[in-house]
Design a protein around this motif. Structure first.
Motif, PDB file in Angstrom:
ATOM      1  N   UNK A 207       0.866  -0.932   0.081  1.00  8.80           N
ATOM      2  CA  UNK A 207      -0.088  -0.131   0.113  1.00  8.80           C
ATOM      3  C   UNK A 207       1.431   1.003   0.071  1.00  8.80           C
ATOM      4  N   UNK A 208       0.725   2.498  -0.728  1.00  4.46           N
ATOM      5  CA  UNK A 208       1.676   3.267  -1.342  1.00  4.46           C
ATOM      6  C   UNK A 208       1.379   4.359   0.423  1.00  4.46           C
ATOM      7  N   UNK A 209       0.095   4.464   0.544  1.00  8.63           N
ATOM      8  CA  UNK A 209       0.012   5.741   1.560  1.00  8.63           C
ATOM      9  C   UNK A 209       0.157   5.298   2.686  1.00  8.63           C
ATOM     10  N   UNK A 210       0.638   5.267   3.630  1.00 10.41           N
ATOM     11  CA  UNK A 210      -0.046   5.049   5.096  1.00 10.41           C
ATOM     12  C   UNK A 210       0.520   6.425   6.102  1.00 10.41           C
ATOM     13  N   UNK A 211      -0.602   6.768   7.230  1.00 14.83           N
ATOM     14  CA  UNK A 211      -0.327   7.903   7.202  1.00 14.83           C
ATOM     15  C   UNK A 211      -0.749   8.199   8.879  1.00 14.83           C
ATOM     16  N   UNK A 212      -0.134   9.104   9.467  1.00  7.97           N
ATOM     17  CA  UNK A 212      -0.050   8.799  10.510  1.00  7.97           C
ATOM     18  C   UNK A 212      -0.982  10.290  10.979  1.00  7.97           C
ATOM     19  N   UNK A 213      -0.648  10.280  12.882  1.00  4.32           N
ATOM     20  CA  UNK A 213      -2.093  10.749  13.918  1.00  4.32           C
ATOM     21  C   UNK A 213      -1.687  12.492  13.538  1.00  4.32           C
ATOM     22  N   UNK A 214      -2.860  12.145  13.752  1.00  7.35           N
ATOM     23  CA  UNK A 214      -3.021  14.598  13.970  1.00  7.35           C
ATOM     24  C   UNK A 214      -2.129  14.917  15.025  1.00  7.35           C
ATOM     25  N   UNK A 215      -1.873  15.939  14.615  1.00  7.78           N
ATOM     26  CA  UNK A 215      -0.822  16.861  15.746  1.00  7.78           C
ATOM     27  C   UNK A 215      -2.064  18.159  16.146  1.00  7.78           C
ATOM     28  N   UNK A 216      -2.760  17.146  17.361  1.00  2.64           N
ATOM     29  CA  UNK A 216      -3.383  18.151  17.990  1.00  2.64           C
ATOM     30  C   UNK A 216      -3.030  19.850  18.295  1.00  2.64           C
ATOM     31  N   UNK A 217      -1.885  20.010  18.214  1.00  2.00           N
ATOM     32  CA  UNK A 217      -1.800  21.087  18.759  1.00  2.00           C
ATOM     33  C   UNK A 217      -1.329  22.142  17.428  1.00  2.00           C
TER      34      UNK A 217
END
Length: 327
Positions: A207-217
């Protein structure tokens, strides 16, 4: 501009004002949200807003138009798909709370019934469709799965194999923390296992895309510093992009996840020298005093490919370093 990483900026579809603002953004991906940012009473209105917006001419500075529908078990997913699939400029569907392969099977079946030209019954390739070439009516509609629970983590192998149109995974930290009754800390150490599992699964299933968590700050210097640190941490773990919740986060995410110029130049040199080494029958050689073998060449090739997607003049660099020789 590709969507295989870098930044995925989420925008609530219930706000025509926010939708219109995206026309002035430069982004790899804009994900128009019908889920968490839209209250139940606004779901129908949000679908109408989004269909109208996606019916307008494409924004050339946005690589991919994605829509985050509601989860399959919410009771809203079928209505979301029935409406938004009418829009001409949709490239990808983001499916939240994917707990098992059956969630992706449901979405795939609906798309195949509604838009058979975008989701043929059989795929001509075992590789997932790439976002690199942009949108075209005949290209398969890409699917992106949000991993948000312990169950989804355990089921990653079957989820990744569920559809030939799945192109990426996204880690939803806040819902994952809620499911496991854990508290998010600045170190993010409590998510190490889950984040590593996502990256490993994405690589294993191509899978070409692996996206990390949101930065809430994101406000002020401290917010930007926190974002940069999180982006760098995610890149070290193997993520190739970041979820974003505010346009001010775009520049940092692009800068961190795009390969540095020095890295790209080294990779181009390695690519050129490797071609000459192969011609001479050399399996291992050195470049600038460092040993080069097959895994290193593979990494260099990946950097060169990503550099092209990020706007680097790869052809110009190949010309510049065409005389590089393997040592």
């Amino acid at each position: 501009m590709a969507s295989d990483g870098l930044a995925k900026h989420v925008v609530p579809a219930s706000s025509p004002k926010f939708l219109d603002k995206t026309r002035g953004l430069v982004a790899d991906n804009i994900t128009y949200d019908l889920e968490d940012s839209v209250t139940p009473s606004k779901k129908a209105e949000a679908r109408t807003n989004l269909c109208k917006f996606l019916g307008q001419p494409r924004v050339k500075t946005v690589g991919e138009n994605a829509v985050r529908i509601n989860s399959v078990d919410s009771g809203y997913a079928l209505e979301d798909l029935t409406e938004v699939l009418k829009a001409p400029n949709i490239d990808a569907v983001v499916i939240p709370k994917v707990n098992s392969a059956s969630d992706l099977n449901f979405v795939t079946d609906v798309i195949r019934h509604t838009l058979p030209s975008r989701h043929p019954t059989t795929s001509s390739t075992s590789k997932p469709p790439s976002a690199a070439s942009g949108s075209h009516p005949s290209q398969p509609l890409r699917l992106i799965a949000l991993i948000e629970s312990a169950k989804s983590l355990i089921n990653l192998p079957s989820i990744c194999a569920a559809s030939p149109y799945l192109t990426g995974l996204i880690f939803a930290a806040e819902d994952f923390a809620l499911d496991l009754s854990i508290t998010r800390t600045p170190s993010l150490s409590e998510f190490l296992y889950a984040r590593s599992a996502l990256v490993t699964a994405a690589r294993a299933y191509n899978l070409p895309s692996v996206i990390d968590l949101v930065c809430t700050r994101f406000r002020g210097d401290e917010g930007m510093k926190a974002l940069e640190e999180e982006c760098e941490d995610g890149k070290r773990l193997g993520f190739n992009g970041k979820q974003l919740i505010h346009p001010s986060q775009l520049e940092v995410a692009h800068r961190v996840f795009a390969p540095a110029r020095e890295e790209v130049e080294w990779a181009v040199k390695c690519e050129i020298a490797n071609g000459k080494a192969e011609g001479a029958g050399k399996g291992a050689w050195t470049l600038e005093g460092k040993m080069i073998d097959k895994p290193v060449v593979g990494k260099a090739n990946a950097i060169v490919e990503r550099a092209g997607l990020c706007g680097y003049d790869v052809a110009g660099l190949r010309e510049k370093f065409k005389n590089v020789e393997p040592e």
